[in-house]
Motif scaffolding. Structure first.
Motif, mmCIF file in Angstrom:
data_model
loop_
_atom_site.group_PDB
_atom_site.id
_atom_site.type_symbol
_atom_site.label_atom_id
_atom_site.label_comp_id
_atom_site.label_asym_id
_atom_site.label_seq_id
_atom_site.Cartn_x
_atom_site.Cartn_y
_atom_site.Cartn_z
ATOM 1 N N TRP A 180 28.030 0.737 27.213
ATOM 2 C CA TRP A 180 28.665 1.476 26.040
ATOM 3 C C TRP A 180 27.235 1.681 24.815
ATOM 4 O O TRP A 180 27.042 2.897 24.447
ATOM 5 C CB TRP A 180 29.522 0.763 24.959
ATOM 6 N N LYS A 186 24.339 1.626 26.095
ATOM 7 C CA LYS A 186 23.449 2.534 26.887
ATOM 8 C C LYS A 186 23.903 4.038 26.540
ATOM 9 O O LYS A 186 22.952 4.796 26.507
ATOM 10 C CB LYS A 186 23.427 2.318 28.306
ATOM 11 N N LEU A 187 25.026 4.358 26.655
ATOM 12 C CA LEU A 187 25.596 5.635 26.552
ATOM 13 C C LEU A 187 25.196 6.248 25.051
ATOM 14 O O LEU A 187 24.967 7.427 24.825
ATOM 15 C CB LEU A 187 26.964 5.715 26.720
ATOM 16 N N ARG A 188 25.387 5.294 24.006
ATOM 17 C CA ARG A 188 25.286 5.664 22.578
ATOM 18 C C ARG A 188 23.814 5.843 22.405
ATOM 19 O O ARG A 188 23.446 6.863 21.744
ATOM 20 C CB ARG A 188 25.506 4.280 21.651
ATOM 21 N N SER A 189 23.022 5.025 22.939
ATOM 22 C CA SER A 189 21.347 5.403 23.202
ATOM 23 C C SER A 189 20.962 6.469 23.591
ATOM 24 O O SER A 189 20.289 7.405 22.865
ATOM 25 C CB SER A 189 20.586 4.256 23.576
ATOM 26 N N ASN A 190 21.606 7.013 24.737
ATOM 27 C CA ASN A 190 21.123 8.243 25.592
ATOM 28 C C ASN A 190 21.849 9.397 24.785
ATOM 29 O O ASN A 190 21.159 10.360 24.455
ATOM 30 C CB ASN A 190 22.005 8.290 26.817
ATOM 31 N N ARG A 191 22.980 9.136 23.934
ATOM 32 C CA ARG A 191 23.347 10.285 23.158
ATOM 33 C C ARG A 191 22.599 10.571 21.893
ATOM 34 O O ARG A 191 22.202 11.624 21.571
ATOM 35 C CB ARG A 191 24.764 9.917 22.836
ATOM 36 N N LYS A 192 22.208 9.417 21.431
ATOM 37 C CA LYS A 192 21.194 9.838 20.167
ATOM 38 C C LYS A 192 20.092 10.441 20.499
ATOM 39 O O LYS A 192 19.303 11.146 19.912
ATOM 40 C CB LYS A 192 20.922 8.239 19.580
ATOM 41 N N ALA A 244 19.480 12.475 23.008
ATOM 42 C CA ALA A 244 19.768 14.018 23.323
ATOM 43 C C ALA A 244 20.200 14.714 22.028
ATOM 44 O O ALA A 244 19.489 15.817 22.041
ATOM 45 C CB ALA A 244 21.287 13.922 24.187
ATOM 46 N N ILE A 245 20.643 14.273 21.052
ATOM 47 C CA ILE A 245 20.945 14.758 19.753
ATOM 48 C C ILE A 245 19.557 15.099 19.118
ATOM 49 O O ILE A 245 19.441 16.200 18.628
ATOM 50 C CB ILE A 245 21.860 13.998 18.814
#
Length: 284
Positions: A271, A273-279, A281-282
């Motif tokens: 979770w 890792k996914l949040r970091s990747n999402r940030k 990307a944004i």
């Protein structure tokens, strides 16, 4: 169809005990992890094993010990190990971490000797090593409840002192906090929780319940108090699901609880890792 945990007394005892342990272990575990003393739980669990083995050995020849709940002898050894760690840290002021492997080694050595004198492993000792819902008695429930009250009183009334000591002992000394006695009582409480947890989680796995929920919460929490809350939530989730699954799948409860804790940790890492990747990307 009614839930079996409310039908049989031994399952009720295990369930109530598990809920209390799922609360106790992570609460103390937060302070242990922040202090970078995670191996203390392992050291005390091994010295607790020596106490259990000693009780089983003496129970073969001495009537008093044959009727004594081995958890009490385990507590005596565990508290003794805690005092030993506290004293050795003073002796090795510049090498305080040596205290933990010294006590752990002593615990392993004594355990092997007592087990050999007791003519090897038996069913009772195996239950203490890996946990068993069948081994939990009503007296264990009351013992852990009493420890729960002591731990909560200790944490509530000395929360600020524990917080400062965990992050900066020098600042605590400057502030006038009596760190010597607080640290002593803290490690004694850790010893009591470890000894009282052994019937559900098992002596060799109890340290996992003190560290894994905390490790998962650290990755997700925003602040110390949130780390506390998430640690308890993760600890209780692991214990409750572990007991239920171990009953229906006929698994050892200790191993089941620990593996659920591992899964929770892996999910928290994923979770994060996914949040970091999402940030990322944004921001791009």
């Amino acid at each position: 169809m009614s839930f079996p945990f409310f039908q049989y007394e031994f399952l009720q005892n295990a369930f109530i005990t598990g809920i209390m342990i799922g609360l106790l272990a992570p609460v103390l575990g937060v302070f242990i992890v922040v202090r970078r003393q995670s191996l203390i739980a392992d050291a005390l669990s091994h010295i607790t094993l020596a106490g259990i083995a000693a009780n089983l050995m003496l129970g073969r020849n001495v009537g008093f010990f044959s009727g004594l709940n081995p958890i009490y002898m385990g507590m005596v050894f565990s508290v003794g190990g805690a005092v030993g760690i506290d004293q050795l840290r003073k002796v090795y002021k510049h090498y305080e971490e040596l205290a933990i492997p010294i006590i752990m080694s002593a615990g392993i050595g004594l355990s092997v000797i007592f087990i050999s004198l007791a003519n090897g492993f038996n069913t009772d000792l195996f239950n203490y090593l890996f946990g068993s819902v069948l081994a939990v008695k009503k007296s264990d429930v009351w013992t852990i409840f009493f420890i729960l009250l002591i731990v909560f009183a200790f944490v509530i009334f000395l929360y600020k002192e524990l917080f400062v000591l965990s992050f900066d002992e020098e600042q605590a000394a400057v502030s006038g906090i009596k760190g010597k006695w607080i640290n002593f009582f803290f490690i004694v409480l850790v010893a009591l929780v470890i000894a009282s947890s052994m019937k559900i989680v098992g002596i060799l796995l109890v340290s996992s319940l003190m560290t894994l929920p905390v490790a998962a919460s650290i990755r997700l929490a925003n602040g110390f108090k949130q780390t506390f809350l998430l640690s308890v939530v993760f600890g209780e989730t692991a214990v409750i699901l572990g007991l239920i699954l171990s009953y229906y799948l006929d698994f050892a409860p200790g191993g089941t609880i620990v593996m659920i804790s591992v899964i929770i940790l892996l999910l928290s890492l994923l979770w994060k890792k996914l949040r970091s990747n999402r940030k990322i990307a944004i921001n791009q």
